[in-house]
Design a protein around this motif. Structure first.
Motif, PDB file in Angstrom:
ATOM      1  N   ASN A 102      13.592  -4.829  14.638  1.00 38.48           N
ATOM      2  CA  ASN A 102      13.050  -6.183  14.512  1.00 38.48           C
ATOM      3  C   ASN A 102      12.655  -6.513  13.072  1.00 38.48           C
ATOM      4  O   ASN A 102      12.530  -7.690  12.712  1.00 38.48           O
ATOM      5  CB  ASN A 102      11.836  -6.354  15.428  1.00 38.48           C
ATOM      6  CG  ASN A 102      12.233  -6.405  16.894  1.00 38.48           C
ATOM      7  OD1 ASN A 102      13.298  -6.915  17.231  1.00 38.48           O
ATOM      8  ND2 ASN A 102      11.378  -5.867  17.766  1.00 38.48           N
ATOM      9  N   SER A 103      12.444  -5.459  12.277  1.00 36.33           N
ATOM     10  CA  SER A 103      12.059  -5.706  10.880  1.00 36.33           C
ATOM     11  C   SER A 103      13.241  -6.191  10.040  1.00 36.33           C
ATOM     12  O   SER A 103      13.058  -6.709   8.939  1.00 36.33           O
ATOM     13  CB  SER A 103      11.475  -4.429  10.264  1.00 36.33           C
ATOM     14  OG  SER A 103      12.482  -3.425  10.150  1.00 36.33           O
ATOM     15  N   THR A 151      15.934  -8.666   8.965  1.00 38.75           N
ATOM     16  CA  THR A 151      16.083 -10.116   9.035  1.00 38.75           C
ATOM     17  C   THR A 151      17.533 -10.511   8.809  1.00 38.75           C
ATOM     18  O   THR A 151      18.361  -9.713   8.353  1.00 38.75           O
ATOM     19  CB  THR A 151      15.195 -10.793   7.976  1.00 38.75           C
ATOM     20  OG1 THR A 151      15.660 -10.398   6.674  1.00 38.75           O
ATOM     21  CG2 THR A 151      13.734 -10.383   8.141  1.00 38.75           C
ATOM     22  N   LYS A 152      17.803 -11.759   9.148  1.00 39.19           N
ATOM     23  CA  LYS A 152      19.156 -12.277   8.915  1.00 39.19           C
ATOM     24  C   LYS A 152      19.487 -12.266   7.418  1.00 39.19           C
ATOM     25  O   LYS A 152      20.638 -12.072   7.019  1.00 39.19           O
ATOM     26  CB  LYS A 152      19.268 -13.693   9.474  1.00 39.19           C
ATOM     27  CG  LYS A 152      19.200 -13.753  10.988  1.00 39.19           C
ATOM     28  CD  LYS A 152      19.384 -15.184  11.482  1.00 39.19           C
ATOM     29  CE  LYS A 152      19.352 -15.238  13.004  1.00 39.19           C
ATOM     30  NZ  LYS A 152      19.533 -16.612  13.512  1.00 39.19           N
ATOM     31  N   LYS A 153      18.455 -12.465   6.630  1.00 41.75           N
ATOM     32  CA  LYS A 153      18.654 -12.448   5.179  1.00 41.75           C
ATOM     33  C   LYS A 153      19.144 -11.082   4.727  1.00 41.75           C
ATOM     34  O   LYS A 153      20.034 -10.974   3.861  1.00 41.75           O
ATOM     35  CB  LYS A 153      17.345 -12.807   4.484  1.00 41.75           C
ATOM     36  CG  LYS A 153      17.445 -12.849   2.966  1.00 41.75           C
ATOM     37  CD  LYS A 153      16.104 -13.216   2.355  1.00 41.75           C
ATOM     38  CE  LYS A 153      16.195 -13.215   0.831  1.00 41.75           C
ATOM     39  NZ  LYS A 153      14.887 -13.534   0.194  1.00 41.75           N
ATOM     40  N   ASP A 154      18.573 -10.008   5.330  1.00 43.35           N
ATOM     41  CA  ASP A 154      19.004  -8.654   4.968  1.00 43.35           C
ATOM     42  C   ASP A 154      20.469  -8.445   5.340  1.00 43.35           C
ATOM     43  O   ASP A 154      21.240  -7.834   4.585  1.00 43.35           O
ATOM     44  CB  ASP A 154      18.134  -7.621   5.687  1.00 43.35           C
ATOM     45  CG  ASP A 154      16.681  -7.687   5.231  1.00 43.35           C
ATOM     46  OD1 ASP A 154      16.445  -8.091   4.081  1.00 43.35           O
ATOM     47  OD2 ASP A 154      15.787  -7.346   6.039  1.00 43.35           O
TER      48      ASP A 154
END
Length: 358
Positions: free
Chosen positions: A208-209, A211-214
């Motif tokens: 969950n940590s 992100t879509k950005k990652d």
């Protein structure tokens, strides 16, 4: 003549002005004729012979009373007159009394007839009941025989049931003992499961940590670092997906070069990252397919995760685990989360397999 006679004659003129009726008494035959005339049309429930006797009897009554008055006069010197009107009153009184008594007798007759009818019906009903009773006695004897036979059978079955109950009670005790043992094992398994669940939570938190950005960052990275590539190899192995054949290759992690395994990023992992449901697939794996992880999978991940601070026991090419979240985090946030996910899932399997055999 007494001197007072004229005075009394003036005071009581009726005494000296009386008309005397010199008619003679009626003979009995005349009385019977009068009786037949007045009673002839009157409805009397009797035969003609009895009716004639009634006429004669009424005339005889009148004649007898007349004779008694003469005897009374001879003895008492007092006149009692029996007139034809008295005879007519006697006839009228007879009619009234006859009507009253006739109604009373009719009521009594109806009551007696009803009672007799009830007695007759009761007698007939009793006779029917006697016949039915005889028939029922035959049926009752047959049913009694059946009941006796059934009772004997029930006693035999009861004896069998009692024996079976003893066996069942013994089995019940065994089942209860087994249930107690299972509950004890369940409690122990729950303790072990509680130890494994934190690893699962860590894996979910790590996933969950990310992100879509990652993910976008990794997709855009045309030349990802080796630790990122090896992290995706670990994920491929964990989820039982394809990797390239084992071959040695120079790797650089944290500015340290060493010989390790060839990665599968270009051939397989880079395509997996392009999937829009990449992260959701990892979460679904953690939720639904985590128990598909086996010892062989964990053994294949050994080179990526195994580390021992004792140099004599550590056989890896680097002085740290290959999939080190802290080092992966320097290269990519997604890589750090995936490193944690792979490591946590392997730890979960190690704790959960203690529970499974129980």
């Amino acid at each position: 003549v007494n001197a007072k006679f004229p005075i009394r004659a003036q005071k009581f003129p009726a005494v000296f002005a009386v008309n005397i009726n010199w008619f003679m008494s009626w003979p009995e035959a005349a009385l019977v004729a009068v009786s037949s005339a007045f009673l002839g049309s009157y409805k009397i429930d009797c035969t003609d012979d009895d009716r004639q006797k009634l006429y004669s009897l009424t005339g005889a009554f009148q004649a007898t009373v007349r004779d008694i008055t003469e005897v009374y006069f001879a003895r008492m010197r007092k006149h009692v007159y029996v007139t034809p009107k008295s005879f007519l009153c006697l006839i009228d009184f007879y009619k009234q009394l006859y009507q009253i008594k006739y109604e009373e007798i009719n009521v009594q007759e109806r009551s007696v007839n009803v009672g007799l009818q009830k007695l007759k019906e009761a007698s007939e009903f009793v006779e029917k009941l006697k016949v039915q009773l005889k028939e029922q006695e035959v049926v009752l004897k047959a049913e009694e025989k059946k009941t006796t036979a059934l009772l004997d059978k029930v006693m035999v079955e009861k004896s069998k049931a009692d024996k079976k109950a003893e066996v069942v009670n013994g089995q019940k005790a065994d089942c209860q003992a087994e249930a107690d043992s299972i509950n004890a094992e369940k409690a122990e398994a729950q303790v072990e499961l509680d130890k494994a669940l934190p690893f699962l939570h860590d894996a979910e938190s790590a996933c969950n940590s990310i992100t879509k950005k990652d993910i976008v960052e990794i997709k855009a990275n045309r030349k990802p670092l080796d630790i990122i590539k090896l992290t995706f190899d670990g994920l491929q192995i964990l989820m039982c997906k394809k990797v390239v054949d084992v071959a040695p290759e120079e790797r650089s992690i944290n500015k340290v070069n060493a010989t390790f395994l060839k990665d599968s990023y270009e051939d397989y992992s880079s395509k997996e990252v392009q999937d829009m449901n990449f992260l959701q697939g990892i979460l679904d794996f953690a939720a639904n397919e985590k128990d598909s992880i086996n010892d062989e999978t964990c053994e294949l991940l050994g080179p990526y995760l195994r580390f021992d601070e004792d140099p004599a026991k550590h056989w890896g090419p680097f002085s740290h685990p290959v999939l080190d979240p802290s080092l992966a985090g320097k290269a990519s946030g997604a890589a750090a989360g995936l490193c944690k996910f792979v490591g946590a899932m392997v730890q979960y399997h190690g704790a959960a397999k203690i529970v499974k055999p129980k």
